[in-house]
Every structure is written in structure tokens, then in C-alpha cells.
Design a protein around this motif. Sequence first.
Motif, PDB file in Angstrom:
ATOM      1  N   THR A 227       0.810  -1.201   0.080  1.00 39.22           N
ATOM      2  CA  THR A 227       0.068  -0.014  -0.022  1.00 39.22           C
ATOM      3  C   THR A 227       0.663   1.395   0.018  1.00 39.22           C
ATOM      4  O   THR A 227       0.416   2.210  -0.141  1.00 39.22           O
ATOM      5  CB  THR A 227      -0.867  -0.011   1.066  1.00 39.22           C
ATOM      6  OG1 THR A 227      -0.088  -0.074   2.374  1.00 39.22           O
ATOM      7  CG2 THR A 227      -1.922  -1.189   1.065  1.00 39.22           C
ATOM      8  N   GLY A 228       2.015   1.066   0.228  1.00 37.11           N
ATOM      9  CA  GLY A 228       3.015   2.467   0.408  1.00 37.11           C
ATOM     10  C   GLY A 228       2.998   3.211  -0.967  1.00 37.11           C
ATOM     11  O   GLY A 228       2.918   2.671  -2.076  1.00 37.11           O
ATOM     12  N   THR A 229       3.165   4.464  -0.949  1.00 35.27           N
ATOM     13  CA  THR A 229       3.081   5.153  -2.017  1.00 35.27           C
ATOM     14  C   THR A 229       4.564   5.905  -2.246  1.00 35.27           C
ATOM     15  O   THR A 229       4.635   6.789  -3.233  1.00 35.27           O
ATOM     16  CB  THR A 229       2.379   6.510  -1.864  1.00 35.27           C
ATOM     17  OG1 THR A 229       2.540   7.125  -0.499  1.00 35.27           O
ATOM     18  CG2 THR A 229       1.117   5.896  -1.733  1.00 35.27           C
ATOM     19  N   ALA A 230       5.581   5.287  -1.556  1.00 30.47           N
ATOM     20  CA  ALA A 230       6.962   5.867  -1.955  1.00 30.47           C
ATOM     21  C   ALA A 230       7.668   5.144  -3.200  1.00 30.47           C
ATOM     22  O   ALA A 230       6.996   3.883  -3.534  1.00 30.47           O
ATOM     23  CB  ALA A 230       7.835   5.473  -0.836  1.00 30.47           C
ATOM     24  N   LEU A 231       8.790   5.520  -3.608  1.00 24.76           N
ATOM     25  CA  LEU A 231       9.170   4.823  -4.681  1.00 24.76           C
ATOM     26  C   LEU A 231       9.399   3.460  -4.428  1.00 24.76           C
ATOM     27  O   LEU A 231      10.425   3.080  -3.406  1.00 24.76           O
ATOM     28  CB  LEU A 231      10.582   5.708  -5.034  1.00 24.76           C
ATOM     29  CG  LEU A 231      11.423   4.931  -6.253  1.00 24.76           C
ATOM     30  CD1 LEU A 231      10.788   5.088  -7.402  1.00 24.76           C
ATOM     31  CD2 LEU A 231      12.732   5.781  -6.324  1.00 24.76           C
ATOM     32  N   GLY A 232       9.392   2.523  -5.468  1.00 24.26           N
ATOM     33  CA  GLY A 232       9.720   1.137  -5.269  1.00 24.26           C
ATOM     34  C   GLY A 232       8.627   0.417  -4.475  1.00 24.26           C
ATOM     35  O   GLY A 232       8.437  -1.166  -4.798  1.00 24.26           O
ATOM     36  N   TYR A 233       7.683   1.021  -4.072  1.00 24.02           N
ATOM     37  CA  TYR A 233       6.441   0.136  -3.403  1.00 24.02           C
ATOM     38  C   TYR A 233       5.079  -0.411  -4.469  1.00 24.02           C
ATOM     39  O   TYR A 233       5.218   0.443  -5.511  1.00 24.02           O
ATOM     40  CB  TYR A 233       5.479   0.981  -2.259  1.00 24.02           C
ATOM     41  CG  TYR A 233       6.540   1.151  -1.009  1.00 24.02           C
ATOM     42  CD1 TYR A 233       7.566  -0.236  -0.629  1.00 24.02           C
ATOM     43  CD2 TYR A 233       6.367   2.181  -0.168  1.00 24.02           C
ATOM     44  CE1 TYR A 233       8.330   0.156   0.521  1.00 24.02           C
ATOM     45  CE2 TYR A 233       6.859   2.053   1.258  1.00 24.02           C
ATOM     46  CZ  TYR A 233       7.879   1.178   1.389  1.00 24.02           C
ATOM     47  OH  TYR A 233       8.712   1.359   2.426  1.00 24.02           O
TER      48      TYR A 233
END
Length: 299
Positions: A227-233
Amino acid sequence: MPGLLGDTQSLIATSQAALNATYAQDQSLATSAEVWVIVIGILLVAALIYAQVVLRRRLRRRLNPAIAGATVVALAMMILVPTLLSGAATQLRTAKQDAFDPIIALSQARAISQEAAANESRYLVDPTSAAQYQQAFQDESQQVIALPNTDINHYDVTLRATLDAYNTGNTHFGGDFRTEADHTTSTAERFAAVRAMARYAGFELADRAMRTTLAQGSLRDAIQFDTGTALGYSSYNLGRYDEALGHLISLKQQVFDQAVRAGTDDLTGWSGLLPAVVIVLIVGLLGVGVWPRLAEYRR
């Protein structure tokens, strides 16, 4: 959601089958029209030449300018109209095969990818059915970019190798993206397709990282990967992939619009007043050429 996706795909398949039938019928009608125009043109030109010969023999006139003009007009129409019909048919084929079919395939890939992302989340929150959701994710991945004899544990590695091969001109994949690859019409489209597939590979890579993290016993970190919205998630990579896919679809829409516009322009006027004007011109020239000669003959 799987039921809704299945119903949507069935509706798309039904609509596409109807369109394919209509397209085949239109192509057949266009071919028949070309043949009929050529046949009628040949008969008309032959009749005008015959009239020229008859008048020459009976009235001892070497050339009747009006009938010669009618012959030239008929001959020009016999060449021009089939050429225009053929050009319009080519544009129709471009709109159908090089644009509409890829748009349908890519739109389907877009919907399937969203469903795959949903199954990724279900895999985390419903451990009792995890195997089912993992199999669904694998099946959906194969629909988007088919890699034969490749399971989920090797899919992302094989996909990256397949994309490297595609960059060198070798197409070793199937699925919805293969429809686009087989009907790429420009360098810009190819770059857009490569970017979309590369970003899809990033989404697949994040999914493997999530599953590996969960297998190591860290549910919290696995959920973060999902669910993360950071790069790579996973969610972030899915968004970037969806953006690239939307851009590719917009390029295909431009191809469709341009082909339809070009085909329409080719036939502008030929379904209305212009054919009548040409017929009247030929008949008028024939009358101008024959009537005075008949009047002379009666004297």
C-alpha cells in the motif's frame, strides 16, 4: 470484483466480435464497390469509343471532341474512384487493426492490472485463501504479458529478460501487450509501449518483494510494500505503470482519429452531389457530341 471483471471482459468480447463482423462486411462491400466501378467504367469507356468509331465511319469525322472529353472523364473516374475507395479501405484497416484492437487490448490490460493489485491485497488480508489469490494474480499477469511456462516465482526475472530482448527487436511474449507490439505504427508508440511494460515490470518486482517479506514473517512490512506510495512500493509502481499505459492508449487513440479522418476526407463529396455531377457531365458531353451529328445525318 472478479465476477464484474469477467462480465466486463465478456461484454468486450461480444462487442468486439460484432465489430469484427461489421468490419469484415464493410471491407467486402468496399472491394465489391471497387470491382463494380472498374467493370462499369470499362463498359462505359468501351461504349464511348464505339460511338466515336461509329460516328467516324458514318459521318467521316476523325474525332468528336465532346465524346472524346466524355471518354476522358469516364476513364479518369474509372481510375480515381477505385483509388479513393482503396485508400479509404486502407484507412479503415489502419483504424481497426493498428488502433482500435490495441486500444481494446490495452484497456483490458489496464483493468486486469487493477484486479491483480486487488488480489495482491486480498493475498495479505485473507491468509486462508492466499493460494487462490496468488494463482489469480499469476493468471492475470499472464493475460497482461504472457510468458509461457513461467510461474510467479520466475515471472519478474523472465519479464525483464523479455523486455531486454524486445528492445533489440525480438518479441517473445503474448497477452494484451502483444496486440500492441504487433501493431506499432511509430517510434513514439514503441517508446511508450516499452516504458509502460518496464513500469509494469516494476509493479511485478514490488509484488515479489512483498511476498518475500511476508514469507519472512513481517506482515506489517508486507502491507507497507503493498500500500505504500513511496518509490519502489507496489501501489506507487502501479500508479506509474497506469500513467504510462494511459499515455500509450492516448497515442493509439490519435492513430484511430487520424485514420478515420483521413478515410472520411478521401470520400468527401463522393456520397452526395459529386457523382451526380460527373454523370450529368458525361451524359451532357455525349449529347453535345452526338446530337449535332445526328442532325447532320438527317439532312
